[in-house]
Every structure is written in structure tokens, then in C-alpha cells.
Design an enzyme around this catalytic site. Structure first.
Site, PDB file in Angstrom:
ATOM      1  N   HIS A 101       0.753  -1.209   0.114  1.00 35.48           N
ATOM      2  CA  HIS A 101       0.043  -0.203  -0.041  1.00 35.48           C
ATOM      3  C   HIS A 101       0.638   1.392  -0.103  1.00 35.48           C
ATOM      4  O   HIS A 101       0.828   1.932  -0.996  1.00 35.48           O
ATOM      5  CB  HIS A 101      -0.810   0.030   1.283  1.00 35.48           C
ATOM      6  CG  HIS A 101      -1.739  -1.070   1.476  1.00 35.48           C
ATOM      7  ND1 HIS A 101      -2.969  -1.363   0.683  1.00 35.48           N
ATOM      8  CD2 HIS A 101      -1.926  -2.172   2.325  1.00 35.48           C
ATOM      9  CE1 HIS A 101      -3.548  -2.422   1.274  1.00 35.48           C
ATOM     10  NE2 HIS A 101      -2.790  -2.729   2.082  1.00 35.48           N
TER      11      HIS A 101
HETATM   12  C1  BDR Z   1      -3.424   0.973   5.040  1.00 32.19           C
HETATM   13  O1  BDR Z   1      -3.599   0.419   6.492  1.00 32.19           O
HETATM   14  C2  BDR Z   1      -2.107   0.141   7.106  1.00 32.19           C
HETATM   15  O2  BDR Z   1      -2.365  -1.088   7.681  1.00 32.19           O
HETATM   16  C3  BDR Z   1      -1.406   0.163   6.047  1.00 32.19           C
HETATM   17  O3  BDR Z   1       0.060   0.598   6.351  1.00 32.19           O
HETATM   18  C4  BDR Z   1      -1.790   1.015   4.912  1.00 32.19           C
HETATM   19  O4  BDR Z   1      -1.453   2.422   5.371  1.00 32.19           O
HETATM   20  C5  BDR Z   1      -3.706  -0.082   4.102  1.00 32.19           C
HETATM   21  O5  BDR Z   1      -5.274  -0.103   4.247  1.00 32.19           O
END
Ligand code: BDR
Ligand code: CA
Length: 315
Positions: free
Chosen positions: A240
Site C-alpha cells: 500500500h
Molecule cells: C493501510 O493501512 C495500514 O495497515 C497500512 O500501513 C496502509 O497504510 C492499508 O489499508
């Protein structure tokens, strides 16, 4: 875009850590500071993890600030099931010697933007609490923001609820403040980050680079994403947050469209949902630029190049 100063606001977090490695290892990005927020794990860990990654990358010049320990309104929700109890599941780094800055992260953001000689880019990798608090305290700082590049939101489906993405769900009220601020904004939602999966082949290529940094990255990414695979049926773990840094480095890796993005803050059923409406874009002075597709091999190439060429201060 790359010669602009950048402040990274984050909640490391495995994928935040990979994003920080990509950013701190880049010879073309100017990382002015890192502010941390509660999210994946509590603030006491996110600020420590950020300092550990700075040290790993040999970046003792980047100041790290601690920001808000909880969302604006709601109780903190964390994600140890995804990131482990330390937030950096899979690795153990030495206790950092890089000090945590004494100034609060929100007051730093305000001061840095008030004094900025040129517009600053904000790269946000976690819940938007710090940025919203800064905007609420001092709305004039928006004049100094060139763009906010956000990992957050979901166009078609969420990851923590059927419709909400984690960062938006943790602090929907903060997200609403930021999305209503009117600054130029790019949103990298789950619809894009779920296209950037860590396949066994990609993990093998990262490990095969053979540098200390590539081993750390592979150790982080190997256990990461098991819960996403089980619960969302993904074929690998999504990178992500590195998408934000990749966007800053090579925006041409993404396609985007303009839209109005509204954040749900009232309904318990759909809390934190991002309602994305391209039909309303033309009516807005600053529609949100929503990423649509991504060149995933291009993102992994950026990461591999970084891991191969950055001389790490290995643990
Ligand atoms: C986002 O949520 C967190 O768990 C990850 O770091 C990312 O920023 C993804 O949904
Ligand atoms: Ca994050």
C-alpha cells in the site's frame, strides 16, 4: 515534483517501513521530516519504528516527530494482526539512537509549513489525525501545501469493513477535514494498492539482491499479508504505502481520474467509506486526483533498485 520538500506522515507498519526505505534511499527526493501517528500500532511504537528505519537507511539527518496518540473522536483501532505486535513483524532492529524530536508532530507541521520558503508535499501513509489537527489549528498552512498524496480510501471495497479502508476507518473525522480542505490531493486507494502484490517470485527477487537492506525488506514482506490473503482472498500482500513514494518518484506509473471524494463519518455501518463521484469533479476547484491503475512491475523495479543501490547502515 521530485525537488520539492516532502514531509512523510506515517504509522509504521510493515508497508510504511518499506515506503520509508524507498523514500529515504532515493537520491532525488528531499525528505524534510517524518511525523508519526497512532495507527497500525500505538504511537510509542510507530515513532520508534520510524527512527529505526531512518537508522537502518543511514539517514540520521531526517528528524522524526511524534504526533497524535489517538484519533480525533474515536478510540484507536490498531492492526497488530497485519503488522505484528511491534509493527515491524519479521525483523528485530537495534534500539534507535536517533532521538525523537521534542516538538509535537502537529506543532512541527504547522511551523514547518508557516516557514516554508516553497510549497511542501505531504505524503500520508496512515490515519490523517496529525494533518487534520494541523489544519484545524492553523488553516493558513494550506497555502504552503503543494499537494497531499494519500494512501487511503477504497473505491470498490474496503479491507477493515466491506466498504472502508483502514487509514480512513481509524480516523474518519480527520480524513473528512483533510478531504474537505480543498488542497490539491491525490488518493491512492485499495483499488490501486491491491494491484501491487508481493508474489513469491517478487519476494525471491528481492531476497536474491543479496544486500543487507534487501534481506530486511524480504524478512518484513515474507510474513506480511497473510491476513489479507486469508480474509480478502488476495494472491499476495499489497504494497500500500510504497505506492505513495512511487507516485512521487514516477507518477507516470499510475493512471488517474478526477473526482469528488466524500468521507462517511456518521453511519456506523459505513464509517470511513470514501464515496468517489467523478461526475461532480468538474464543479470543484480542486477535485481529488484518484489513482486508477498502476504499473506494478514498475513499482517493484523501483524498490529493487533502491535495495540494490542504497548503502545500508545494516543492523
Ligand atoms: C493501510 O493501512 C495500514 O495497515 C497500512 O500501513 C496502509 O497504510 C492499508 O489499508
Ligand atoms: Ca500505513
Amino acid at each position: 515534483m521530485t525537488d520539492r520538500p516532502i514531509i512523510i506522515d506515517c504509522d509504521p507498519g510493515v508497508d510504511d517501513a518499506i515506503a520509508l526505505m524507498l523514500a529515504l534511499g532515493s537520491p532525488v527526493l528531499t525528505i524534510q521530516a517524518i511525523t508519526t501517528v497512532a495507527g497500525n500500532v500505538p504511537l510509542s511504537l510507530t515513532q520508534r519504528n520510524a527512527r529505526q528505519i531512518c537508522e537502518l537507511m543511514g539517514r540520521f539527518d531526517v528528524p522524526v516527530y511524534g504526533g497524535c496518540p489517538r484519533p480525533l473522536v474515536r478510540a484507536l483501532v490498531t492492526a497488530e494482526a497485519v503488522h505484528g505486535h511491534t509493527g515491524l513483524n519479521g525483523i528485530t532492529l537495534p534500539e534507535p539512537t536517533l532521538p525523537l524530536q521534542r516538538q509535537h508532530g502537529v506543532s512541527y507541521l504547522i511551523e514547518a509549513l508557516q516557514q516554508a520558503p516553497a510549497p511542501v508535499t505531504l505524503a500520508t501513509l496512515g490515519p490523517l489525525t496529525n494533518v487534520a489537527a494541523a489544519i484545524i489549528q492553523c488553516p493558513q498552512i494550506l497555502d504552503a501545501v503543494a499537494e497531499i498524496v494519500i494512501m487511503g480510501g477504497a473505491v470498490t471495497r474496503g479491507n477493515i469493513t466491506p466498504v472502508a479502508e483502514f487509514n480512513l476507518y481509524v480516523d474518519p473525522h480527520a480524513a473528512r477535514v483533510v478531504f474537505e480542505s480543498g488542497v490539491p490531493m491525490t488518493m491512492l486507494s485499495l483499488d490501486v494498492t491491491h494491484q501491487v502484490l508481493t508474489t513469491p517470485e517478487r519476494l525471491g527477487q528481492i531476497r536474491a539482491i543479496g544486500t543487507p537492506l534487501s534481506q530486511v525488506a524480504a524478512d518484513l514482506l515474507t510474513p506480511y499479508g497473510a491476513s489479507d490473503r486469508q480474509q480478502l482472498g488476495l494472491m499476495g500482500a499489497p504494497l500500500h504505502d510504497p505506492c505513495v513514494i512511487a507516485y512521487l518518484l514516477q507518477p507516470e506509473l499510475f493512471t488517474t481520474y478526477d473526482a469528488q471524494v466524500t468521507v462517511e463519518t456518521d453511519s456506523p455501518l459505513t464509517l470511513g467509506q470514501t464515496v468517489v463521484n467523478p461526475q461532480r469533479a468538474a464543479a470543484l476547484a480542486h477535485p481529488v486526483q484518484v489513482a486508477d491503475t498502476v504499473n506494478a512491475p514498475g513499482i517493484y523495479q523501483l524498490l529493487q533498485d533502491c535495495l540494490a543501490t542504497t548503502p545500508a547502515a545494516a543492523p
